[in-house]
Every structure is written in structure tokens, then in C-alpha cells.
Design a protein around this motif. Structure first.
Motif, mmCIF file in Angstrom:
data_model
loop_
_atom_site.group_PDB
_atom_site.id
_atom_site.type_symbol
_atom_site.label_atom_id
_atom_site.label_comp_id
_atom_site.label_asym_id
_atom_site.label_seq_id
_atom_site.Cartn_x
_atom_site.Cartn_y
_atom_site.Cartn_z
ATOM 1 N N THR A 129 61.255 76.819 -28.474
ATOM 2 C CA THR A 129 60.581 75.611 -28.148
ATOM 3 C C THR A 129 60.329 75.731 -26.733
ATOM 4 O OG1 THR A 129 62.179 74.574 -29.905
ATOM 5 C CG2 THR A 129 60.908 73.094 -28.224
ATOM 6 N N ILE A 130 58.974 75.412 -26.401
ATOM 7 C CA ILE A 130 58.617 75.782 -25.030
ATOM 8 C C ILE A 130 57.914 74.517 -24.512
ATOM 9 C CG2 ILE A 130 57.119 77.258 -23.696
ATOM 10 C CD1 ILE A 130 57.228 79.277 -25.572
ATOM 11 N N ALA A 131 58.310 74.251 -23.222
ATOM 12 C CA ALA A 131 57.617 72.872 -22.651
ATOM 13 C C ALA A 131 56.661 73.094 -21.733
ATOM 14 C CB ALA A 131 58.990 71.914 -22.146
ATOM 15 N N PHE A 132 55.592 72.603 -21.772
ATOM 16 C CA PHE A 132 54.575 72.605 -20.520
ATOM 17 C C PHE A 132 55.211 72.094 -19.423
ATOM 18 C CE2 PHE A 132 51.840 73.066 -24.287
ATOM 19 C CZ PHE A 132 51.017 73.983 -23.950
ATOM 20 N N TYR A 133 55.262 72.662 -18.214
ATOM 21 C CA TYR A 133 55.707 72.244 -16.920
ATOM 22 C C TYR A 133 54.547 72.168 -15.846
ATOM 23 C CZ TYR A 133 58.793 72.997 -12.922
ATOM 24 O OH TYR A 133 59.473 72.682 -11.890
ATOM 25 N N LEU A 134 54.580 71.041 -15.089
ATOM 26 C CA LEU A 134 53.498 71.024 -14.378
ATOM 27 C C LEU A 134 54.067 70.808 -12.851
ATOM 28 C CD1 LEU A 134 50.628 69.253 -13.745
ATOM 29 C CD2 LEU A 134 51.872 67.236 -13.451
ATOM 30 N N PRO A 135 53.420 71.835 -11.910
ATOM 31 C CA PRO A 135 54.039 71.952 -10.646
ATOM 32 C C PRO A 135 53.412 71.168 -9.602
ATOM 33 C CG PRO A 135 52.172 73.656 -11.027
ATOM 34 C CD PRO A 135 52.266 72.597 -12.463
ATOM 35 N N GLN A 136 53.203 69.922 -9.820
ATOM 36 C CA GLN A 136 52.249 69.083 -8.980
ATOM 37 C C GLN A 136 53.309 68.333 -8.048
ATOM 38 O OE1 GLN A 136 49.749 68.279 -7.327
ATOM 39 N NE2 GLN A 136 48.410 67.183 -8.585
ATOM 40 N N PHE A 137 54.439 68.417 -8.024
ATOM 41 C CA PHE A 137 55.477 67.554 -7.448
ATOM 42 C C PHE A 137 55.830 68.076 -6.091
ATOM 43 C CE2 PHE A 137 55.573 66.701 -11.864
ATOM 44 C CZ PHE A 137 55.655 65.341 -11.962
ATOM 45 N N HIS A 138 55.088 68.611 -5.266
ATOM 46 C CA HIS A 138 55.267 68.859 -3.884
ATOM 47 C C HIS A 138 53.910 68.805 -3.024
ATOM 48 C CE1 HIS A 138 53.598 73.030 -3.972
ATOM 49 N NE2 HIS A 138 53.707 72.694 -5.223
ATOM 50 N N PRO A 139 53.717 68.537 -1.949
ATOM 51 C CA PRO A 139 52.580 68.239 -1.087
ATOM 52 C C PRO A 139 52.013 69.627 -0.846
ATOM 53 C CG PRO A 139 54.378 68.008 0.284
ATOM 54 C CD PRO A 139 54.834 68.093 -0.963
ATOM 55 N N ILE A 140 50.459 69.846 -0.767
ATOM 56 C CA ILE A 140 49.940 70.878 -0.509
ATOM 57 C C ILE A 140 48.641 70.489 0.311
ATOM 58 C CG2 ILE A 140 50.510 72.124 -2.447
ATOM 59 C CD1 ILE A 140 47.893 71.615 -3.798
ATOM 60 N N LYS A 141 48.153 71.505 1.249
ATOM 61 C CA LYS A 141 47.208 71.253 2.185
ATOM 62 C C LYS A 141 45.985 70.427 1.401
ATOM 63 C CE LYS A 141 45.334 75.692 2.533
ATOM 64 N NZ LYS A 141 44.665 76.925 3.724
ATOM 65 N N GLU A 142 45.452 70.971 0.171
ATOM 66 C CA GLU A 142 44.440 70.603 -0.503
ATOM 67 C C GLU A 142 44.549 69.151 -0.863
ATOM 68 O OE1 GLU A 142 44.481 75.205 -1.093
ATOM 69 O OE2 GLU A 142 45.974 73.480 -1.180
ATOM 70 N N ASN A 143 45.589 68.870 -1.321
ATOM 71 C CA ASN A 143 45.502 67.271 -1.895
ATOM 72 C C ASN A 143 46.110 66.633 -0.627
ATOM 73 O OD1 ASN A 143 45.739 67.538 -4.480
ATOM 74 N ND2 ASN A 143 47.881 68.129 -4.784
ATOM 75 N N ASN A 144 46.329 67.061 0.319
ATOM 76 C CA ASN A 144 46.371 66.262 1.674
ATOM 77 C C ASN A 144 44.978 65.703 1.972
ATOM 78 O OD1 ASN A 144 49.315 66.259 1.985
ATOM 79 N ND2 ASN A 144 49.227 67.868 3.465
ATOM 80 N N ASN A 145 44.156 66.835 1.841
ATOM 81 C CA ASN A 145 42.700 66.519 2.328
ATOM 82 C C ASN A 145 42.138 65.982 1.435
ATOM 83 O OD1 ASN A 145 43.032 68.350 4.504
ATOM 84 N ND2 ASN A 145 42.428 70.305 3.532
ATOM 85 N N TRP A 146 42.294 65.995 0.231
ATOM 86 C CA TRP A 146 41.565 65.225 -0.968
ATOM 87 C C TRP A 146 41.987 63.942 -1.029
ATOM 88 C CZ3 TRP A 146 42.194 69.731 -4.816
ATOM 89 C CH2 TRP A 146 41.248 70.905 -4.204
ATOM 90 N N TRP A 147 43.361 63.648 -1.129
ATOM 91 C CA TRP A 147 43.970 62.387 -1.748
ATOM 92 C C TRP A 147 44.748 61.784 -0.564
ATOM 93 C CZ3 TRP A 147 41.770 61.435 -6.115
ATOM 94 C CH2 TRP A 147 41.400 62.274 -6.915
ATOM 95 N N GLY A 148 44.871 62.132 0.674
ATOM 96 C CA GLY A 148 45.821 61.778 1.829
ATOM 97 C C GLY A 148 46.961 62.396 1.786
ATOM 98 N N LYS A 149 47.364 62.531 2.885
ATOM 99 C CA LYS A 149 48.621 63.250 3.583
ATOM 100 C C LYS A 149 49.807 62.783 2.830
ATOM 101 C CE LYS A 149 51.042 64.933 7.475
ATOM 102 N NZ LYS A 149 50.914 66.363 7.131
ATOM 103 N N GLY A 150 50.517 63.822 2.027
ATOM 104 C CA GLY A 150 51.714 63.579 1.496
ATOM 105 C C GLY A 150 51.694 63.312 -0.034
#
Length: 373
Positions: free
Chosen positions: A5-26
Motif C-alpha cells: 500500500t503506497i501513499a502519494f506524498y506532496l513535498p510542498q510544505f517548505h518555502p522555495i525561492k520560486e514560490n516566494n517569487n510567484w506567490w509571496g515570500k514564505g
């Protein structure tokens, strides 16, 4: 336990520079999760994490706690989403740190999420933030990166073949050529072959047999899939489905962005319908179950498949396990969407409303061993 049984895992829970630029710092996925609000009476929002809190995946302690919790409740391994754009990777730090160290000692595989990143969160080709471009040189570089990962002893393998998922097989030009090239590279690296799985989500219109014929070993019946939604039960649901069916995709999406049009789907009816489907035995198709679904934290017009009865999910998971009992022991795979898709209301990780209830149903379903057909 005679299945994985394998669960999909999202690694989105930390800030990255691209998201800071696209969506706002942090910005992280928690930004959307914490701002969600109910849209109707009884709507389960916001969904607030319990045991692990609003965690940061840069921390080794968090990743170890996640793996320990998953293992305790019978999850065999994680399938990490992998974002590769011509050698440029996004959200790679959590997985790279898992790869570099020995912790957590928990099986894993990868799913190449080969969609454009857009402001609409759905991979459609508008307001593109970073784009997928396919070419032979990049394909060769990519498989070499994968091969380095496959050598990790924790990487999930099927009879020695590394398990690799591709999210949008329909986006890749000359895919047969790419698959042949990748198989040769993997064999040259000392593996028997590659175990390649196509994720058949609601956007992919290719028939199962045609997907297999391009060179895939198997398919994941990724859920939720709008093709499995039950008949509309309200005027708003009917309007939503009708608009999606008759309008050009670009116009439909533009309308969605301008108005709030929630598609509320009955979880029980959907699950009952899925369990009535016959499961293929002449090729490998792996079930994918989900505990609940609600992408309203991400979208103005949302799809909401709220499930407040964990036992329904447990019943579905037991049924899915039964579906694959005719497959060889090494190829009995079940996928769960997802371990931690919090902004899509789709998580096994405990929240403040349901606690460990979905995890308990997962463990109970896995422990209930059906007889092989």
C-alpha cells in the motif's frame, strides 16, 4: 501482508525561492490550508493538522515522524511527487535529504509530475510559471538522475525493477521511443528492467490498452476521476457538468475563474459506483483510493467530495485490495491519494476533526486479508 500500500506524498510544505517569487515570500501549501473557510453549512473547512502540526519538511524530525506514523498504520511506502523541468527541479529538498541520508528507513518510489506549473494549479496551458519542454538530451539526463536514485536500497522495486510513475503520459511526444531508451539505460545500469506505471487521471483520455501498448507495465486508476462522479443531484452540479461537457476547455476555465461554481460530489455514491466496476486481469491496473477530497483552499471554483465517515473509505480500500488478488504477489499494489494533500482535503495524516480514524481504517483494511481468486 500480501500487497504493498503506497501513499502519494506532496513535498510542498517548505518555502522555495520560486514560490516566494510567484506567490509571496514564505508561501507554502499551509498558506492556502490556513486561509480556507466553509462555503456551505456542514462544509469541513478549514482542515487543521493534529499530531504533526503545521510542519516544515526541511526538518528531518518531521520526515521521520511521518514515516513512523505511516508504518504504524500499515502503509508500505511513499510515492514522492518529483518535479523536473529540463534539469531544474522544484520542491526537491525534502526528497534529496531523504536520499542523501539513511532516514527515514522507509520504502519510497517517485512519480514524475510532468505538468506545466500554472497559476490555476491544474497544469493547463495558461498563465504558465514554468513549462515542460521535452527533448532527447533532457530525457537522457533525466533517466540518469533516476538511475542514481534507483540504487538506493529503500527504492521500491518489483522483481528487481524500479517502480516509476508518470503523471501525464499524454503530454510526452514520441513516448514509445523514450520508454525504450529509458529501459535500455536502466538495464545497462544493472537492473533487470524498469517497472513503468502510467497515472490515469481525469485529464487523460487515452484508453487503457493504448497506454499499455506504448510500453507501460501498468496503470494507476488515479482518483478522484470526474468520469466516476455519480449523476448530479442538484441544479448547480448539473450546470457544472453540462458546462464542462459542452464548452471549449479554455472558455470553461475562464468562466470558472470569474465565478464561484462549486461541484459537490457524493462520496458514498461515487465509491459504490467504483466498486461495481470490473477489474482487468489481462493487464495490470492498480486501484487508487482517497479518504476525502476538497480543493476549495486552492480554488475559487472547487470540487468537494467530503467524507465524514471513515468506514466508507475503509470499505473501499478493502474492496480495492480484493480487486488485485489475481495479480502475481510482487505486483499487488494499492495506491492512496494521499498522505498529505492538505490543500485538496485529501490526507491520511491526522486532523483535528477525524484524528487517526482514516489511518485506523487503513490498518484494518490491510490486516483483513482476502483470499486469492
Amino acid at each position: 501482508m500480501n500487497q504493498k500500500t503506497i501513499a502519494f506524498y506532496l513535498p510542498q510544505f517548505h518555502p522555495i525561492k520560486e514560490n516566494n517569487n510567484w506567490w509571496g515570500k514564505g508561501f507554502t501549501e499551509w498558506t492556502n490550508v490556513s486561509q480556507a473557510r466553509p462555503r456551505f453549512a456542514g462544509h469541513n473547512q478549514p482542515q487543521i493538522p493534529a499530531d504533526l502540526g503545521f510542519y516544515d519538511l526541511r526538518l528531518n524530525e518531521v520526515r521521520n515522524e511521518q514515516a513512523a506514523l505511516a508504518k504504524e498504520y500499515g502503509i508500505y511506502g511513499f510515492c514522492y511527487y518529483h518535479y523536473w523541468f529540463n534539469g531544474h527541479m522544484l520542491l526537491e529538498r525534502p526528497f534529496n535529504e531523504v536520499l542523501k541520508g539513511s532516514e527515514p528507513n522507509f520504502p519510497f518510489c517517485l512519480c514524475w509530475a510532468n505538468e506545466n506549473w500554472t497559476r490555476a494549479w491544474d497544469g493547463l496551458d495558461r498563465q504558465i510559471l514554468i513549462q515542460q519542454n521535452y527533448n532527447k538530451e533532457d530525457s537522457e539526463n533525466h533517466i540518469q538522475w533516476f538511475i542514481e536514485t534507483f540504487h538506493d536500497s529503500r527504492y521500491i522495486k518489483i522483481d528487481g525493477r524500479p517502480l516509476l510513475l508518470i503523471y501525464r503520459c499524454d503530454h510526452i511526444p514520441d513516448i514509445e521511443e523514450m520508454i525504450l531508451s529509458w529501459r535500455k539505460a536502466v538495464q545497462k545500469a544493472g537492473f533487470p528492467d524498469l517497472y513503468l506505471v502510467a497515472v490515469k487521471n481525469g485529464f487523460i483520455e487515452i484508453e487503457d490498452e493504448d497506454i499499455i501498448s506504448t510500453g507501460f507495465n501498468a496503470i494507476v486508476d488515479f482518483q478522484p476521476d470526474r468520469r466516476d462522479f455519480p449523476s448530479p443531484r442538484s441544479a448547480q452540479e448539473w450546470l457544472y457538468r453540462f458546462a464542462r461537457r459542452v464548452l471549449p476547455e479554455w472558455l470553461y476555465q475562464r468562466i470558472k475563474l470569474s465565478i464561484s461554481m462549486n461541484n459537490v460530489v457524493d462520496y458514498r455514491a461515487m465509491v459504490n459506483a467504483i466498486m461495481q466496476k470490473s477489474w482487468p486481469k489481462d493487464y495490470r491496473k492498480y486501484p487508487c483510493v482517497f479518504p476525502s477530497w476538497d480543493n476549495s483552499p486552492r480554488r475559487k471554483s472547487a470540487t468537494i467530495i467530503q467524507n465524514d465517515n471513515p468506514m466508507l473509505y475503509g470499505k473501499w480500500l478493502k474492496h480495492a485490495i480484493t480487486d488485485i488478488q489475481s495479480y502475481p504477489d510482487s505486483e499487488r499494489l494499492i495506491f492512496i491519494n494521499a498522505w498529505n494533500e492538505w490543500a485538496e482535503g485529501c490526507h491520511l495524516e491526522p486532523d483535528q476533526k477525524h484524528g487517526h480514524a482514516f489511518l485506523e481504517q487503513t490498518r484494518d483494511a490491510i490486516r483483513t486479508q482476502p483470499s486469492k481468486e
